[in-house]
Design a protein around this motif. Structure first.
Motif, PDB file in Angstrom:
ATOM      1  N   PHE A 104      66.922  40.141  73.543  1.00  0.00           N
ATOM      2  CA  PHE A 104      66.682  39.264  72.522  1.00  0.00           C
ATOM      3  C   PHE A 104      68.130  38.294  72.315  1.00  0.00           C
ATOM      4  O   PHE A 104      67.994  37.198  72.397  1.00  0.00           O
ATOM      5  N   ILE A 107      81.499  41.862  56.981  1.00  0.00           N
ATOM      6  CA  ILE A 107      81.768  40.414  57.318  1.00  0.00           C
ATOM      7  C   ILE A 107      82.754  39.731  56.389  1.00  0.00           C
ATOM      8  O   ILE A 107      83.213  38.663  57.022  1.00  0.00           O
ATOM      9  N   ILE A 135      68.197  39.694  58.483  1.00  0.00           N
ATOM     10  CA  ILE A 135      68.605  38.202  58.235  1.00  0.00           C
ATOM     11  C   ILE A 135      68.869  37.717  59.402  1.00  0.00           C
ATOM     12  O   ILE A 135      68.710  36.460  59.947  1.00  0.00           O
ATOM     13  N   GLY A 136      69.604  38.169  60.315  1.00  0.00           N
ATOM     14  CA  GLY A 136      70.378  37.718  61.484  1.00  0.00           C
ATOM     15  C   GLY A 136      69.120  37.440  62.708  1.00  0.00           C
ATOM     16  O   GLY A 136      69.142  36.432  63.017  1.00  0.00           O
ATOM     17  N   THR A 137      68.328  38.542  62.812  1.00  0.00           N
ATOM     18  CA  THR A 137      67.211  38.141  63.761  1.00  0.00           C
ATOM     19  C   THR A 137      66.368  37.308  63.320  1.00  0.00           C
ATOM     20  O   THR A 137      65.977  36.314  64.152  1.00  0.00           O
ATOM     21  N   PHE A 145      67.040  34.480  61.402  1.00  0.00           N
ATOM     22  CA  PHE A 145      67.917  33.291  61.417  1.00  0.00           C
ATOM     23  C   PHE A 145      68.114  32.782  62.922  1.00  0.00           C
ATOM     24  O   PHE A 145      67.774  31.562  63.352  1.00  0.00           O
ATOM     25  N   ILE A 146      68.444  33.795  63.733  1.00  0.00           N
ATOM     26  CA  ILE A 146      68.874  33.467  65.042  1.00  0.00           C
ATOM     27  C   ILE A 146      67.379  32.894  65.973  1.00  0.00           C
ATOM     28  O   ILE A 146      67.278  32.130  66.609  1.00  0.00           O
ATOM     29  N   MET A 179      69.830  28.527  72.899  1.00  0.00           N
ATOM     30  CA  MET A 179      70.448  27.834  71.880  1.00  0.00           C
ATOM     31  C   MET A 179      71.413  26.984  72.500  1.00  0.00           C
ATOM     32  O   MET A 179      71.953  26.026  72.003  1.00  0.00           O
ATOM     33  N   PHE A 236      75.814  36.305  63.169  1.00  0.00           N
ATOM     34  CA  PHE A 236      74.511  36.949  63.271  1.00  0.00           C
ATOM     35  C   PHE A 236      74.417  37.390  64.819  1.00  0.00           C
ATOM     36  O   PHE A 236      73.920  38.583  64.815  1.00  0.00           O
ATOM     37  N   LEU A 237      74.920  36.739  65.669  1.00  0.00           N
ATOM     38  CA  LEU A 237      74.714  37.237  66.954  1.00  0.00           C
ATOM     39  C   LEU A 237      75.244  38.493  67.252  1.00  0.00           C
ATOM     40  O   LEU A 237      74.861  39.427  67.887  1.00  0.00           O
ATOM     41  N   SER A 272      67.951  34.394  73.137  1.00  0.00           N
ATOM     42  CA  SER A 272      68.337  33.460  72.136  1.00  0.00           C
ATOM     43  C   SER A 272      69.553  32.697  72.370  1.00  0.00           C
ATOM     44  O   SER A 272      69.668  31.542  72.175  1.00  0.00           O
ATOM     45  N   GLU A 294      75.672  40.762  65.032  1.00  0.00           N
ATOM     46  CA  GLU A 294      75.024  41.864  64.546  1.00  0.00           C
ATOM     47  C   GLU A 294      73.664  42.278  65.344  1.00  0.00           C
ATOM     48  O   GLU A 294      73.154  43.437  65.103  1.00  0.00           O
ATOM     49  N   LEU A 295      73.226  41.234  66.265  1.00  0.00           N
ATOM     50  CA  LEU A 295      71.901  41.886  66.910  1.00  0.00           C
ATOM     51  C   LEU A 295      72.133  43.012  67.945  1.00  0.00           C
ATOM     52  O   LEU A 295      73.127  43.274  68.510  1.00  0.00           O
ATOM     53  N   ALA A 325      69.763  45.151  56.472  1.00  0.00           N
ATOM     54  CA  ALA A 325      69.474  43.921  55.849  1.00  0.00           C
ATOM     55  C   ALA A 325      70.100  42.732  56.603  1.00  0.00           C
ATOM     56  O   ALA A 325      69.433  41.829  56.896  1.00  0.00           O
ATOM     57  N   VAL A 326      71.443  42.767  56.829  1.00  0.00           N
ATOM     58  CA  VAL A 326      72.105  41.551  57.751  1.00  0.00           C
ATOM     59  C   VAL A 326      71.372  41.634  59.048  1.00  0.00           C
ATOM     60  O   VAL A 326      71.285  40.664  59.600  1.00  0.00           O
ATOM     61  N   ARG A 327      70.886  42.866  59.681  1.00  0.00           N
ATOM     62  CA  ARG A 327      70.472  42.903  61.194  1.00  0.00           C
ATOM     63  C   ARG A 327      69.161  41.872  60.912  1.00  0.00           C
ATOM     64  O   ARG A 327      68.810  41.257  61.924  1.00  0.00           O
ATOM     65  N   ALA A 378      77.675  46.369  55.364  1.00  0.00           N
ATOM     66  CA  ALA A 378      77.643  45.329  56.247  1.00  0.00           C
ATOM     67  C   ALA A 378      78.229  44.128  55.639  1.00  0.00           C
ATOM     68  O   ALA A 378      78.951  43.279  56.314  1.00  0.00           O
ATOM     69  N   PHE A 379      77.700  43.678  54.328  1.00  0.00           N
ATOM     70  CA  PHE A 379      78.357  42.513  53.831  1.00  0.00           C
ATOM     71  C   PHE A 379      79.911  42.410  53.690  1.00  0.00           C
ATOM     72  O   PHE A 379      80.395  41.535  53.923  1.00  0.00           O
TER      73      PHE A 379
END
Lengths: 322, 304
Positions: free
Chosen positions: A123, A224, B23-25, B27-28, A131, A114-115, A127, A117-118, B19-21, A220-221
């Motif tokens: 931010f 990953i 969800i990621g934002t 979640f993080i 963490m 997830f990091l 974050s 993807e940011l 969507a992933v971005r 994107a899915f």
């Protein structure tokens, strides 16, 4: 020049091996001296205590000292098995470690992905800093934080439960709750920092592969699922096998500061090898029983490491320890 | 962590990418907030009056704001200042000494021409595989080295660890051996090469390893608890905090010389205030050195 001639003659003569050895020793003397402080350190603090495990085979009492106390053979181990202590300690230590390793690594991977993807830089930075924060505080403070949340009289958890109309929880005398509390606390403290390794691994992924997949229409899915996760698999396996080596080593700081070593009501679900040994030393003064558990831990831990290393050598020889 | 290089949606941004971005934002964000909240809980409670704590429990936001706990902590600051001085001294001396030994050993063990490097490496590494356990260690420190109630019992065992030596080896590995070789041809001794050439070239590594050692000393409570008894007036910071948290008597005693009646000592908020005073400075300092820890774990963990 003289030494060169000497060593040439030495090479011809029959005394060659010893001479060579001496010469090599002489050439390495400075490097050897540089290692001496560290060698001394490990001799004193790691090797000298080892013979002390002889305590496991005697019935130690303070007035007689180590050498005059009665030799009892395997009686201490027999006692540990018969009382069921050994099984409970082993089960708790290993079960917690398995939970820590599996849940920890999974959560670390999720955070790292997830990091990655940011997009918003600040931010990401903020974050990450937040963490990592729990990793940098002492176990003592962790105990205090848990007390803030879990205390029967004043804890935040009970305030929330009461405002929702539920009965308050007597956390510090309820063994059922502790596996959740301990595992959650562990994840809270270690996930951010542990995710660095996976995040760094994702950074090492060749950008062209990702771009090629996108040109081929991967969303994107799929990116990953089919690129990043398989890419992380070797790192995951290596970390898993490494941590397998420490499966019998408990996180004393965490357990001791959350629960203490003398909370009898919670033994069933919180007593691990380290807390038992600590208790036998500081509370019961039963040095022999504590040493017996330590010896058991060291020997079985050693066997597990050898096995884990054998597995590493089979899967990726370049990462094996020895 | 290279910020410029990420592997997500670099060419086009379709619905799944968005969507992933999201969800990621989310979640993080949630996880980051969860990491921060407990600290705010301690901070909030430390500023709450003891009455409000007894009525409403611990909370993030003080229902009745009060600095009473801090006033008592600082009214008799001798103990906490003493703790700070002890911890700072142990950390400074231990880090300097430990860093020097770790760097020296790591360099020597990474030299390909050092005959005994494998043997010594294994000698050090073996200590992570097999140990004598707590009881013999305790007897060694207290009976054979007679270090009970001696700060050395905290300082010495924390000096080095196999992990840090391995980390130093990984850092040194990136320096070409040719540098050492050419210096040797010029007639420099091994120790001179280490001091004059290698140390200046490994400053980022030294910063990382030094911070690991320093953090270990700063958060040290285990050896302090084992080897420093209640008779010691000035304890390392974490032990002081541990005593304040676990012993109401200790809090009352440390507040005794102030003019507060014993039953009015704000036990709960004093625990929190002490925790803030003991930990706050480090938490404020840590974002500036965070990157060194990141470097350490990526170097140390990947190449064992």
């Amino acid at each position: 020049m003289a030494t060169a001639v000497k060593s040439q003659t030495a090479a011809i003569s029959t005394a060659k091996p010893t001479r060579n050895k001496l010469k090599r020793f002489w050439n390495n003397k400075t490097l050897l001296i540089m290692c001496i402080p560290a060698i001394l350190f490990f001799i004193v603090f790691a090797y000298l205590p080892m013979p002390g495990l002889y305590l496991a085979f005697i019935n130690y009492n303070y007035s007689d000292g180590i050498f005059k106390s009665d030799f009892v053979g395997l009686k201490n181990f027999q006692f540990l098995v018969q009382t069921g202590d050994l099984w409970r300690l082993t089960f708790n230590t290993v079960a917690y470690n398995i939970a820590f390793i599996l849940l920890g690594n999974i959560l670390q991977i999720v955070v790292a992905i997830f990091l990655n993807e940011l997009r918003v830089k600040w931010f990401k930075k903020v974050s990450q800093t937040l963490m990592f924060l729990p990793h940098f505080i002492s176990a003592v403070l962790i105990g205090l934080i848990a007390y803030n949340v879990l205390s029967y009289d004043y804890g935040l958890l009970n305030s929330i439960l009461e405002s929702l109309g539920y009965d308050p929880l007597k956390t510090y005398s309820n063994p059922v709750l502790w596996p959740f509390i301990i595992i959650l606390t562990f994840l809270w403290q270690s996930t951010g920092y542990g995710s660095i390794v996976y995040f760094a691994a994702i950074m090492g992924l060749d950008n062209e592969i990702v771009e090629a997949a996108e040109i081929d229409g991967a969303n994107a899915f799929q990116r990953i699922r089919y690129i990043i996760l398989p890419w992380l698999k070797p790192t995951f396996i290596i970390l898993l096998l490494f941590s397998l080596g420490g499966i019998l080593k408990g996180n004393f700081g965490l357990f001791f500061n959350l629960v203490g070593a003398n909370n009898t009501a919670l033994y069933a679900s919180t007593d691990i090898i380290e807390t038992y040994v600590f208790r036998s030393l500081m509370t019961n003064f039963n040095f022999s029983m504590g040493s017996a558990v330590s010896l058991y831990q060291s020997v079985f831990g050693f066997i597990v490491v050898i096995t884990a290393n054998w597995l590493v050598r089979k899967t990726s020889p370049e990462n094996s320890l020895f | 962590m290279d910020e410029t290089n990420t592997h997500s949606g670099s060419i086009r941004t379709d619905a799944s990418g968005i969507a992933v971005r999201w969800i990621g934002t989310i979640f993080i964000s949630i996880f980051s907030i969860c990491c921060l909240l407990p600290f705010l809980l301690v901070l909030g409670t430390s500023f709450t009056s003891e009455n409000a704590i007894k009525k409403f429990g611990f909370n993030f936001w003080p229902r009745e704001f009060s600095t009473f706990a801090y006033e008592i902590v600082f009214e008799n600051p001798q103990l906490i200042i003493g703790s700070y001085v002890v911890t700072i001294l142990i950390t400074l001396v231990g880090t300097a000494l430990g860093l020097f030994i770790v760097a020296m050993t790591g360099y020597a063990l990474q030299r390909p021409d050092f005959e005994y490097r494998n043997k010594i490496s294994f000698f050090i590494y073996f200590t992570t595989l097999f140990s004598g356990g707590l009881v013999p260690f305790y007897l060694l420190i207290t009976q054979y080295l007679s270090l009970k109630d001696n700060y050395l019992a905290v300082l010495l065992p924390g000096l080095l660890s196999p992990f840090l030596i391995i980390m130093m080896k990984s850092f040194v590995r990136s320096i070409p051996h040719a540098i050492t070789e050419s210096a040797k041809i010029d007639g420099a001794g091994d120790f001179t090469i280490f001091i004059r050439l290698i140390l200046p070239m490994t400053t980022p590594a030294l910063a990382t390893i030094g911070l690991f050692i320093a953090l270990g000393y700063w958060n040290e409570w285990y050896n302090s608890m084992l080897f420093l008894s209640a008779d010691m007036k000035y304890r390392p910071l974490q032990l002081f905090l541990y005593n304040v948290i676990t012993s109401a008597d200790y809090v009352r005693n440390s507040a005794a010389s102030s003019n507060v009646a014993l039953r009015d000592v704000p036990l709960e908020s004093m625990k929190m205030a002490t925790a803030i005073v003991a930990t706050g400075p480090v938490i404020l300092f840590y974002p500036f050195v965070q990157r060194y820890f990141i470097k350490g774990i990526t170097v140390g963990a990947v190449k064992g």
